[in-house]
Design a protein around this motif. Structure first.
Motif, short mmCIF file in Angstrom:
data_model
loop_
_atom_site.label_atom_id
_atom_site.label_comp_id
_atom_site.label_asym_id
_atom_site.label_seq_id
_atom_site.Cartn_x
_atom_site.Cartn_y
_atom_site.Cartn_z
N GLN A 37 10.46 22.82 -44.37
CA GLN A 37 11.20 23.77 -45.21
C GLN A 37 12.25 24.51 -44.39
O GLN A 37 13.38 24.70 -44.84
N PHE A 38 11.90 24.90 -43.17
CA PHE A 38 12.83 25.63 -42.33
C PHE A 38 14.05 24.77 -41.99
O PHE A 38 15.19 25.22 -42.13
N ILE A 39 13.80 23.55 -41.57
CA ILE A 39 14.91 22.63 -41.23
C ILE A 39 15.76 22.35 -42.47
O ILE A 39 16.99 22.39 -42.42
N SER A 53 24.00 25.17 -44.46
CA SER A 53 24.97 24.99 -43.36
C SER A 53 24.88 26.13 -42.36
O SER A 53 25.89 26.63 -41.87
N GLU A 54 23.66 26.56 -42.06
CA GLU A 54 23.42 27.70 -41.18
C GLU A 54 23.23 27.30 -39.73
O GLU A 54 23.24 28.15 -38.85
N SER A 55 23.02 26.02 -39.50
CA SER A 55 22.84 25.55 -38.13
C SER A 55 23.40 24.15 -38.01
O SER A 55 23.69 23.49 -39.00
N VAL A 56 23.53 23.73 -36.77
CA VAL A 56 23.94 22.37 -36.45
C VAL A 56 22.75 21.72 -35.77
O VAL A 56 22.22 22.25 -34.79
N LEU A 57 22.31 20.60 -36.28
CA LEU A 57 21.21 19.86 -35.68
C LEU A 57 21.73 18.56 -35.10
O LEU A 57 22.43 17.80 -35.78
N TYR A 83 23.04 27.57 -33.51
CA TYR A 83 23.41 28.54 -34.53
C TYR A 83 24.78 29.12 -34.19
O TYR A 83 24.95 29.68 -33.11
N PRO A 84 25.74 29.00 -35.10
CA PRO A 84 27.04 29.59 -34.84
C PRO A 84 26.95 31.11 -34.95
O PRO A 84 26.29 31.64 -35.84
N ALA A 128 24.51 29.77 -30.29
CA ALA A 128 23.20 29.99 -29.68
C ALA A 128 22.43 28.68 -29.78
O ALA A 128 22.19 28.19 -30.88
N LEU A 129 22.12 28.11 -28.65
CA LEU A 129 21.30 26.90 -28.62
C LEU A 129 19.86 27.39 -28.61
O LEU A 129 19.32 27.76 -27.59
N TYR A 130 19.27 27.44 -29.79
CA TYR A 130 17.98 28.09 -29.93
C TYR A 130 16.81 27.12 -29.73
O TYR A 130 15.77 27.51 -29.21
#
Length: 152
Positions: free
Chosen positions: A39-41, A48-52, A69-70, A82-84
């Motif tokens: 669900q999170f992914i 479009s909240e992160s880049v995977l 995360y931009p 941020a490379l989380y």
């Protein structure tokens, strides 16, 4: 030795990303929860909240992923990432997947006008720290990181 390639993940990759994200969370001593991981992914991708970025071997088997995360640096008045999350499957370690993911993250950030990438890692994660240093990342010895949990 297997050749590792990287690419931006798509919605078709959610199941394999969720599996690795769940393993990543367990690495940091959280309880397994594949449904939560999926669900999170899914939510990050749909919004479009992160880049995977997905790493795969030459047979198409997933080797690892990273999630960016931009965000912005107010002092520099510029975008950053941020490379989380960065995870490599145990069987793919020492094959260059971590290096490939970090280089792909850097290339993506540069293509998108980011000033820099930031990341944090556990003090005990010496293997990752060694890779970061080898790729030119600099450890911050000036600032402390703080966090405050607001909800359980």
């Amino acid at each position: 030795m297997k050749k590792i390639t990287t690419r931006l993940a798509t919605m078709d990759d959610i199941d394999q990303l969720a599996d690795m994200f769940d393993a990543y969370r367990q690495f940091y001593e959280l309880a397994p929860d594949l449904a939560l991981s999926r669900q999170f992914i899914r939510d990050r991708m749909l919004g479009s909240e992160s880049v995977l970025i997905l790493a795969e071997d030459e047979e198409g088997a997933s080797a690892g992923f990273c999630q960016l995360y931009p965000t912005f640096c107010s002092l520099a008045a510029a975008p950053i990432y941020a490379l989380y999350d960065l995870y490599v499957r145990p069987e793919a370690r020492k094959l260059g997947a971590g290096r490939a993911l970090l280089l792909a993250a850097e290339a993506h950030a540069l293509r998108n006008g980011a000033l820099r990438l930031d990341l944090t890692t556990a003090k005990t994660n010496l293997a990752a720290q060694s890779l970061y240093t080898a790729l030119g990342w600099q450890r911050d010895d000036i600032f402390y990181a703080y966090s405050k949990t607001l909800a359980a």
